[in-house]
Design a protein around this motif. Structure first.
Motif, PDB file in Angstrom:
ATOM      1  N   HIS A   1      56.179  -3.154 -52.312  1.00  0.00           N
ATOM      2  CA  HIS A   1      55.442  -4.218 -52.999  1.00  0.00           C
ATOM      3  C   HIS A   1      55.283  -5.426 -52.072  1.00  0.00           C
TER       4      HIS A   1
ATOM      5  N   GLU B   1      58.848  -6.063 -60.780  1.00  0.00           N
ATOM      6  CA  GLU B   1      58.270  -4.869 -60.144  1.00  0.00           C
ATOM      7  C   GLU B   1      57.212  -4.115 -60.980  1.00  0.00           C
TER       8      GLU B   1
ATOM      9  N   PRO C   1      56.260   3.242 -66.173  1.00  0.00           N
ATOM     10  CA  PRO C   1      56.964   2.360 -65.236  1.00  0.00           C
ATOM     11  C   PRO C   1      58.168   1.728 -65.940  1.00  0.00           C
TER      12      PRO C   1
ATOM     13  N   ASN D   1      62.129  -2.817 -54.593  1.00  0.00           N
ATOM     14  CA  ASN D   1      61.186  -1.785 -55.045  1.00  0.00           C
ATOM     15  C   ASN D   1      61.259  -0.505 -54.208  1.00  0.00           C
TER      16      ASN D   1
ATOM     17  N   GLY E   1      60.268   5.837 -51.627  1.00  0.00           N
ATOM     18  CA  GLY E   1      59.862   4.450 -51.447  1.00  0.00           C
ATOM     19  C   GLY E   1      60.025   4.056 -49.986  1.00  0.00           C
TER      20      GLY E   1
ATOM     21  N   VAL F   1      62.823   3.783 -55.673  1.00  0.00           N
ATOM     22  CA  VAL F   1      61.791   4.225 -56.616  1.00  0.00           C
ATOM     23  C   VAL F   1      62.310   5.171 -57.700  1.00  0.00           C
TER      24      VAL F   1
ATOM     25  N   THR G   1      54.119  -1.499 -59.707  1.00  0.00           N
ATOM     26  CA  THR G   1      54.392  -0.065 -59.836  1.00  0.00           C
ATOM     27  C   THR G   1      53.256   0.620 -60.586  1.00  0.00           C
TER      28      THR G   1
ATOM     29  N   THR H   1      50.154   0.858 -58.391  1.00  0.00           N
ATOM     30  CA  THR H   1      50.309   1.868 -57.336  1.00  0.00           C
ATOM     31  C   THR H   1      50.201   3.279 -57.923  1.00  0.00           C
TER      32      THR H   1
ATOM     33  N   ALA I   1      61.481   3.337 -60.412  1.00  0.00           N
ATOM     34  CA  ALA I   1      60.093   2.913 -60.596  1.00  0.00           C
ATOM     35  C   ALA I   1      59.553   3.356 -61.952  1.00  0.00           C
TER      36      ALA I   1
END
Ligand code: SUG
Length: 454
Positions: free
Chosen positions: A65, A141, A129, A105, A10, A108, A145, A148, A111
């Motif tokens: 984020h 978040e 996630p 965030n 991250g 990760v 997530t 992404t 995540a």
């Protein structure tokens, strides 16, 4: 076909700050209110990524984020232009603004939970996630997530990105930080250790922490194992010792870390640790055709729980640098702790485990919020073909590293306190930075500010 473990790190976002948001995370609780240095935080993370890439290990980047999360503030009832939303939130609900501005965030390891295609019945790589329901600032978040991950792992024939587990706090899920995959090698069949702090439907005798709340439920992991099509033989559940949670072990990666056939763990990590290790060894032998699991126990007499938490020894990464040869990627805080440093040196000098080298990193900016080397990365085991199918721009090579360093230096502040979070200029700066980042990484539009009106 070759298989690789890819570390997705991250990237620290431009609003990194110390807000004391995580009750039960002793570093976050003790640093709340200090002034942070987002630029240094991001550069420290990039230096770790570069080191691993230079070792020849596949390294990739997950973008931060959008923060402050104006879209979340709007869902909490604030309206008007963006600057008006920030001003009203700062006045009427300052702690909500702070929660919606966290760069949490970056960690990760929380995540998602990931299953490699080798272990799933449908031959795809699965991601769920994490719902991160236990902390307000992290509960916002999951939608980003998911967006992404879908932008990076684009091909639905190879990758499945599920919805986060629903069901409220009883089904709390914090992702890979509480999950370890063991395998004879990354490309072999895996055994998945899922560690929970509580059960949604606890039995009468289930021990529970007294001081701090558990974040991970067993049932959430059971659901994930089903969604990821993991067979029963590939799954083992264990409960964190409640005393560890009360000592600040808010995720299992604060008290154990595994890689391939090695498991470094504190002797007080689990409820009945010896029984957990015995079962893990037996189950590992069964999935790996008799290969032994090396369980490297850290006795409390050598490293008391409190020092394990303070040094973050177990939040090290363990990576395979050559067949049978592993490296510990540890926080510099482990060198500063005499007992921890001596223990690591002794293991390496003895040479009777796969752990053969240790490297220490200054990650103080992230560490002061309870995020060490392992928190900052999400491990994704991929075959050559899967690696070739992901969005190419996120793979870290020397050119991308240099570009990201320049990008951080151009956009990030070197001082950030909570009073800065309502500054509309910070929002503008962050969006400008993220807009440029999506171009650098070749990800298209993934952020609310990019998607609004699209
Ligand atoms: O969820 N800290 C994070 C740290 C997460 C570490 N991750 C792993 N162990 N895998 C958390 O507690 C602190 C934010 C603040 O207080 O400003 C925070 O969110």
């Amino acid at each position: 076909m070759k298989t690789h473990e890819v570390n997705f790190d991250g990237l620290v976002g431009p609003t990194h700050n110390y807000a004391g948001l995580s009750h039960g995370n002793v570093a976050s609780m003790s640093h709340g209110g200090r002034v942070a240095n987002p630029r240094q935080a991001a550069l420290q993370g990039l230096a770790k990524m570069k080191f691993l890439a230079d070792l020849g290990l596949p390294q990739a980047v997950l973008p931060p984020h959008e923060r402050p999360a104006v879209d979340a503030l709007r869902r909490f009832g604030f309206a008007g232009r963006d600057a008006a939303v920030l001003a009203a939130a700062a006045k009427q609900a300052p702690r909500l603004l702070v929660a919606c501005s966290s760069a949490s965030n970056m960690w990760v390891a929380n995540a998602a939970t990931v299953t490699p295609s080798h272990d799933s019945a449908d031959g795809r790589v699965h991601f769920t996630p994490a719902n991160l329901l236990s902390k307000l600032h992290r509960s916002i978040e999951p939608p980003q997530t998911a967006r992404t991950l879908r932008a990076i792992f684009r091909d639905p024939r190879r990758f499945a990105v599920h919805e986060p587990i629903a069901g409220g706090a009883a089904m709390g899920d914090e992702g890979a930080a509480n999950h370890t995959r063991f395998a004879a090698s990354h490309g072999a069949r895996g055994l998945h250790l899922f560690v929970h702090g509580h059960a949604a439907f606890p039995g009468a005798k289930a021990p529970a922490p007294r001081q701090f709340a558990s974040r991970q439920s067993r049932e959430a992991f059971e659901a994930i194992a089903r969604c990821h099509l993991l067979g029963d033989n590939a799954v083992l559940h264990a409960q964190q010792d409640p005393a560890a949670i009360d000592a600040g072990v808010f995720h299992n990666d604060v008290i154990s870390v595994g890689n391939e056939n090695l498991f470094l763990h504190h002797e007080q990590a689990f409820v009945r640790t010896p029984a957990v290790i015995a079962e893990l060894k037996a189950r590992f032998a069964a999935v790996s055709g008799g290969r032994p699991l090396v369980a490297l126990k850290v006795p409390a007499a050598r490293v008391p729980m409190r020092e394990a938490v303070r040094s973050y020894l177990f939040n090290s990464q363990i990576v395979t640098v050559a067949p049978g040869r592993m490296a510990l990627i540890a926080p510099a805080d482990c060198v500063e702790n005499r007992r921890v440093h001596a223990f690591v040196r002794e293991v390496i000098e003895r040479g009777d485990t796969p752990l053969q080298e240790a490297h220490y990193f200054d990650l103080k900016q992230s560490m002061s919020n309870g995020g060490g080397p392992a928190c900052l990365r999400l491990r994704v085991v991929l075959t050559d073909a899967e690696l070739a199918a992901l969005a190419p721009g996120v793979r870290l090579d020397p050119a991308l590293h240099a570009r990201l360093v320049a990008w951080v230096k151009k956009h990030y502040r070197d001082r950030l306190g909570q009073e800065d979070l309502a500054d509309p200029a910070l929002l503008r700066e962050s969006r400008r930075a993220l807009d440029e980042l999506t171009q650098i990484l070749g990800l298209g539009s993934i952020y609310p500010f990019q998607l609004a009106g699209a």
